[in-house]
Enzyme design. Structure first.
Site, mmCIF file in Angstrom:
data_model
loop_
_atom_site.group_PDB
_atom_site.id
_atom_site.type_symbol
_atom_site.label_atom_id
_atom_site.label_comp_id
_atom_site.label_asym_id
_atom_site.label_seq_id
_atom_site.Cartn_x
_atom_site.Cartn_y
_atom_site.Cartn_z
ATOM 1 N N THR A 131 -17.477 -17.640 -23.925
ATOM 2 C CA THR A 131 -17.837 -18.851 -23.172
ATOM 3 C C THR A 131 -19.225 -19.360 -23.564
ATOM 4 O O THR A 131 -20.080 -18.569 -23.984
ATOM 5 C CB THR A 131 -17.813 -18.549 -21.654
ATOM 6 O OG1 THR A 131 -18.460 -19.603 -20.953
ATOM 7 C CG2 THR A 131 -18.532 -17.258 -21.317
ATOM 8 N N ASP A 132 -19.455 -20.658 -23.351
ATOM 9 C CA ASP A 132 -20.796 -21.212 -23.614
ATOM 10 C C ASP A 132 -21.830 -20.675 -22.627
ATOM 11 O O ASP A 132 -23.030 -20.822 -22.847
ATOM 12 C CB ASP A 132 -20.773 -22.746 -23.574
ATOM 13 C CG ASP A 132 -20.429 -23.335 -22.214
ATOM 14 O OD1 ASP A 132 -19.987 -22.583 -21.316
ATOM 15 O OD2 ASP A 132 -20.612 -24.559 -22.039
ATOM 16 N N GLU A 133 -21.359 -20.043 -21.537
ATOM 17 C CA GLU A 133 -22.319 -19.560 -20.534
ATOM 18 C C GLU A 133 -23.191 -18.423 -21.076
ATOM 19 O O GLU A 133 -24.218 -18.088 -20.494
ATOM 20 C CB GLU A 133 -21.592 -19.158 -19.242
ATOM 21 C CG GLU A 133 -20.798 -20.341 -18.715
ATOM 22 C CD GLU A 133 -20.371 -20.249 -17.261
ATOM 23 O OE1 GLU A 133 -21.005 -19.533 -16.480
ATOM 24 O OE2 GLU A 133 -19.391 -20.942 -16.921
ATOM 25 N N TYR A 155 -21.534 -12.892 -14.434
ATOM 26 C CA TYR A 155 -20.366 -13.302 -15.233
ATOM 27 C C TYR A 155 -20.791 -13.559 -16.681
ATOM 28 O O TYR A 155 -20.201 -13.004 -17.624
ATOM 29 C CB TYR A 155 -19.732 -14.571 -14.640
ATOM 30 C CG TYR A 155 -18.797 -15.277 -15.608
ATOM 31 C CD1 TYR A 155 -17.624 -14.658 -16.067
ATOM 32 C CD2 TYR A 155 -19.084 -16.564 -16.084
ATOM 33 C CE1 TYR A 155 -16.775 -15.308 -16.966
ATOM 34 C CE2 TYR A 155 -18.238 -17.212 -16.976
ATOM 35 C CZ TYR A 155 -17.092 -16.579 -17.415
ATOM 36 O OH TYR A 155 -16.258 -17.212 -18.316
ATOM 37 N N LYS A 159 -19.727 -11.451 -20.079
ATOM 38 C CA LYS A 159 -19.030 -12.098 -21.194
ATOM 39 C C LYS A 159 -19.835 -11.947 -22.491
ATOM 40 O O LYS A 159 -19.259 -11.769 -23.566
ATOM 41 C CB LYS A 159 -18.793 -13.579 -20.901
ATOM 42 C CG LYS A 159 -17.733 -13.865 -19.855
ATOM 43 C CD LYS A 159 -16.334 -13.407 -20.243
ATOM 44 C CE LYS A 159 -15.740 -14.203 -21.390
ATOM 45 N NZ LYS A 159 -14.324 -13.791 -21.671
ATOM 46 N N ASN A 184 -16.756 -25.804 -20.202
ATOM 47 C CA ASN A 184 -15.914 -25.849 -18.982
ATOM 48 C C ASN A 184 -14.572 -26.528 -19.216
ATOM 49 O O ASN A 184 -14.532 -27.697 -19.607
ATOM 50 C CB ASN A 184 -16.644 -26.606 -17.871
ATOM 51 C CG ASN A 184 -17.751 -25.787 -17.262
ATOM 52 O OD1 ASN A 184 -18.625 -25.308 -17.977
ATOM 53 N ND2 ASN A 184 -17.717 -25.620 -15.954
HETATM 54 P P1 NAD Z 1 -8.721 -16.975 -14.862
HETATM 55 O O1 NAD Z 1 -9.627 -16.262 -13.928
HETATM 56 O O2 NAD Z 1 -7.944 -18.171 -14.395
HETATM 57 O O3 NAD Z 1 -7.644 -15.956 -15.439
HETATM 58 C C1 NAD Z 1 -7.962 -14.654 -15.825
HETATM 59 C C2 NAD Z 1 -6.667 -13.901 -16.048
HETATM 60 O O4 NAD Z 1 -6.992 -12.559 -16.476
HETATM 61 C C3 NAD Z 1 -5.816 -13.755 -14.784
HETATM 62 O O5 NAD Z 1 -4.461 -13.965 -15.088
HETATM 63 C C4 NAD Z 1 -6.049 -12.299 -14.355
HETATM 64 O O6 NAD Z 1 -4.965 -11.732 -13.633
HETATM 65 C C5 NAD Z 1 -6.249 -11.623 -15.710
HETATM 66 N N1 NAD Z 1 -7.042 -10.380 -15.629
HETATM 67 C C6 NAD Z 1 -8.244 -10.207 -15.007
HETATM 68 N N2 NAD Z 1 -8.652 -8.926 -15.152
HETATM 69 C C7 NAD Z 1 -7.701 -8.299 -15.896
HETATM 70 C C8 NAD Z 1 -7.569 -6.984 -16.396
HETATM 71 N N3 NAD Z 1 -8.497 -6.052 -16.155
HETATM 72 N N4 NAD Z 1 -6.481 -6.672 -17.135
HETATM 73 C C9 NAD Z 1 -5.523 -7.616 -17.389
HETATM 74 N N5 NAD Z 1 -5.598 -8.881 -16.934
HETATM 75 C C10 NAD Z 1 -6.680 -9.220 -16.198
HETATM 76 O O7 NAD Z 1 -9.635 -17.357 -16.105
HETATM 77 P P2 NAD Z 1 -9.554 -18.595 -17.101
HETATM 78 O O8 NAD Z 1 -10.346 -19.704 -16.550
HETATM 79 O O9 NAD Z 1 -8.150 -18.803 -17.499
HETATM 80 O O10 NAD Z 1 -10.373 -18.012 -18.332
HETATM 81 C C11 NAD Z 1 -9.718 -17.307 -19.374
HETATM 82 C C12 NAD Z 1 -10.751 -16.827 -20.378
HETATM 83 O O11 NAD Z 1 -11.456 -17.953 -20.921
HETATM 84 C C13 NAD Z 1 -11.813 -15.920 -19.762
HETATM 85 O O12 NAD Z 1 -12.107 -14.910 -20.687
HETATM 86 C C14 NAD Z 1 -13.009 -16.840 -19.563
HETATM 87 O O13 NAD Z 1 -14.217 -16.125 -19.625
HETATM 88 C C15 NAD Z 1 -12.854 -17.776 -20.746
HETATM 89 N N6 NAD Z 1 -13.432 -19.114 -20.576
HETATM 90 C C16 NAD Z 1 -13.104 -19.851 -19.461
HETATM 91 C C17 NAD Z 1 -13.622 -21.152 -19.338
HETATM 92 C C18 NAD Z 1 -13.258 -22.017 -18.154
HETATM 93 O O14 NAD Z 1 -13.799 -23.121 -18.018
HETATM 94 N N7 NAD Z 1 -12.346 -21.602 -17.281
HETATM 95 C C19 NAD Z 1 -14.466 -21.660 -20.323
HETATM 96 C C20 NAD Z 1 -14.768 -20.872 -21.451
HETATM 97 C C21 NAD Z 1 -14.227 -19.602 -21.551
HETATM 98 P P1 TYD Z 2 -17.613 -23.915 -11.751
HETATM 99 O O1 TYD Z 2 -16.306 -24.614 -11.774
HETATM 100 O O2 TYD Z 2 -17.783 -22.728 -10.874
HETATM 101 O O3 TYD Z 2 -17.934 -23.532 -13.276
HETATM 102 P P2 TYD Z 2 -19.313 -22.917 -13.926
HETATM 103 O O4 TYD Z 2 -20.304 -22.657 -12.889
HETATM 104 O O5 TYD Z 2 -18.798 -21.675 -14.550
HETATM 105 O O6 TYD Z 2 -19.750 -23.961 -14.883
HETATM 106 O O7 TYD Z 2 -18.749 -24.945 -11.396
HETATM 107 C C1 TYD Z 2 -18.964 -26.116 -12.167
HETATM 108 C C2 TYD Z 2 -20.157 -26.863 -11.587
HETATM 109 O O8 TYD Z 2 -19.812 -27.288 -10.268
HETATM 110 C C3 TYD Z 2 -21.390 -25.994 -11.433
HETATM 111 O O9 TYD Z 2 -22.548 -26.788 -11.678
HETATM 112 C C4 TYD Z 2 -21.352 -25.560 -9.989
HETATM 113 C C5 TYD Z 2 -20.728 -26.763 -9.300
HETATM 114 N N1 TYD Z 2 -19.955 -26.452 -8.070
HETATM 115 C C6 TYD Z 2 -20.273 -27.081 -6.866
HETATM 116 O O10 TYD Z 2 -21.197 -27.912 -6.794
HETATM 117 N N2 TYD Z 2 -19.574 -26.759 -5.739
HETATM 118 C C7 TYD Z 2 -18.559 -25.826 -5.757
HETATM 119 O O11 TYD Z 2 -17.957 -25.564 -4.679
HETATM 120 C C8 TYD Z 2 -18.216 -25.215 -7.005
HETATM 121 C C9 TYD Z 2 -17.115 -24.193 -7.072
HETATM 122 C C10 TYD Z 2 -18.948 -25.556 -8.141
#
Ligand code: NAD
Ligand code: TYD
Length: 350
Positions: A131-133, A155, A159, A184
């Site tokens: 992730t970019d985080e 988090y 990562k 995101n």
């Molecule tokens: P999510 O939380 O929606 O899904 C995570 C999945 O992993 C779930 O299905 C959960 O059951 C499974 N899981 C968790 N722990 C596990 C374990 N120990 N063994 C097997 N399965 C397990 O997450 P997401 O938003 O779909 O993100 C997926 C990936 O992409 C993550 O690695 C996250 O860090 C990365 N990512 C997410 C974003 C975003 O904006 N959501 C951006 C960049 C990278």
């Molecule tokens: P989020 O979806 O949790 O992603 P991330 O923090 O990993 O980027 O949050 C996106 C942005 O929205 C972040 O600046 C936090 C803000 N946010 C709120 O203001 N209120 C909320 O209830 C949530 C969940 C996020």
């Protein structure tokens, strides 16, 4: 454009394939490569939904309910696979602030278990979805892949651990690792704890939208389909083992703008917005330079934000049967812990 031949007939392990991005990836991938077979290994935490994989033909999918921290489950799942994509993670910043332990366990130790099994096998590629985080907040400019890693939440730090551990397995053992750092994501099937699905579903319900602090925090928003197409590109691009790629869409927007867009699309009033006590250590800005990926592979995001957010809002409107049961389950207790006693801010200063 012709599809890369190497993926036809391939067997691909997708860990975390019942989560938001993982499941969208499985749908995207099998649409493009109907002759491939996907093995999903997912422990079905609160964020994992088996129904996210509904509609996938049974001949194309083996679903295994198991944990990436369990070497036996991982060995079984990786059997016969030529590509691995690791999506499995604890992924929500607010939960990592509340209880970091599971994040270290899954996002670091889980990657170790996967890499250990992978290095015993002749995989074509091991793609670690990072992730970019990991860069921490980027107050000016755009982070390139050479930017220092300064993660600022449990988090992001966990990562970063998984990201560099996977890299170390390339440098040390020659595992064909590629690491991606995407910004995101938004789109269908996202658990409603994250900003977009939380605000869309709260607005539909006529509930307040809790904006943390000023709401001026900025992210680069990418539609999940664009993330998936970048991942397919990086599965097959030759000669990039050991490399890391940023994946962004150049849609830098603050929380208030996203909130306003959602309210407008749903025809809901601005009075639903509540500025609430800020998230501790809230990163003010993420911004990526993903020109390296585009230069090398020609990949570009295809979904304009206005179209993507409109389609996403439509999806949640049309799929109440997906999110309403979620919001009535474990989510209720989570919401109460996270927002129940949070101060509402009377005055908000940038
Ligand atoms: P999510 O939380 O929606 O899904 C995570 C999945 O992993 C779930 O299905 C959960 O059951 C499974 N899981 C968790 N722990 C596990 C374990 N120990 N063994 C097997 N399965 C397990 O997450 P997401 O938003 O779909 O993100 C997926 C990936 O992409 C993550 O690695 C996250 O860090 C990365 N990512 C997410 C974003 C975003 O904006 N959501 C951006 C960049 C990278
Ligand atoms: P989020 O979806 O949790 O992603 P991330 O923090 O990993 O980027 O949050 C996106 C942005 O929205 C972040 O600046 C936090 C803000 N946010 C709120 O203001 N209120 C909320 O209830 C949530 C969940 C996020």
């Amino acid at each position: 454009m012709a599809e890369p031949a190497r993926l036809d007939g391939s067997r691909v392990l997708v860990t975390g394939g019942a989560g938001f991005i993982g499941a969208n990836f499985v749908h995207h991938f099998l649409r493009r490569f109907p002759d491939a077979h996907v093995v999903v290994l997912d422990s079905l935490t609160y964020a994992g939904r088996r129904e996210n994989l509904d509609g996938i033909p049974t001949r194309s999918l083996t679903f295994m309910h198991g944990d990436i921290r369990d070497p036996a489950a991982v060995a079984l799942a990786m059997e016969g696979c030529d590509h691995v994509l690791n999506f499995a993670a604890e992924s929500h910043v607010d939960r990592s602030i509340e209880a970091p332990g599971d994040f270290i366990q899954t996002d670091v130790y889980g990657v170790f278990v996967l890499c250990e099994e992978a290095r015993r096998r002749g995989l074509r590629r091991f793609l670690q979805v990072s992730t970019d985080e990991v860069y921490g907040e980027v107050l000016e400019g755009h982070a390139t892949e050479a930017w220092p890693l300064m993660p600022r939440s449990p988090y992001a730090a966990s990562k970063a651990g998984g990201d560099r551990l996977a890299f170390a397995y390339w440098a040390t053992y020659g595992l064909p690792v590629v690491v991606t750092r995407c910004t995101n994501n938004y789109g269908p099937r996202q658990y409603p704890e994250k900003l977009v699905p939380l605000f869309v579903t709260n607005a539909i319900e006529g509930q307040p939208l809790p904006v943390y602090g000023t709401g001026l925090n900025r992210r680069d928003w990418i539609h999940v389909e664009d993330h998936c197409s970048a991942l397919v590109t990086l599965l097959t691009q030759p000669g990039i083992e050991g490399e890391t790629f940023n994946v962004g869409a150049g849609n830098e927007l603050d929380v208030l703008t996203i909130t306003g867009t959602i309210l407008k699309l749903l025809g809901k009033p601005g009075s639903l917005v509540r500025h609430v006590e800020d998230r501790p250590g809230h990163d003010r800005r993420y911004a990526l330079d993903s020109s390296r990926l585009t230069r090398l592979t020609g990949w570009k995001p295809a979904v304009a934000f206005e179209d993507g957010i409109r389609q996403t809002v439509e999806w949640y409107r049309a799929n109440e049967a997906w999110w309403r049961p979620i919001k009535e389950g474990e989510f209720r207790a989570y919401y109460e812990r996270m927002y129940g006693t949070r101060k509402v801010l009377k005055e908000v200063r940038a």
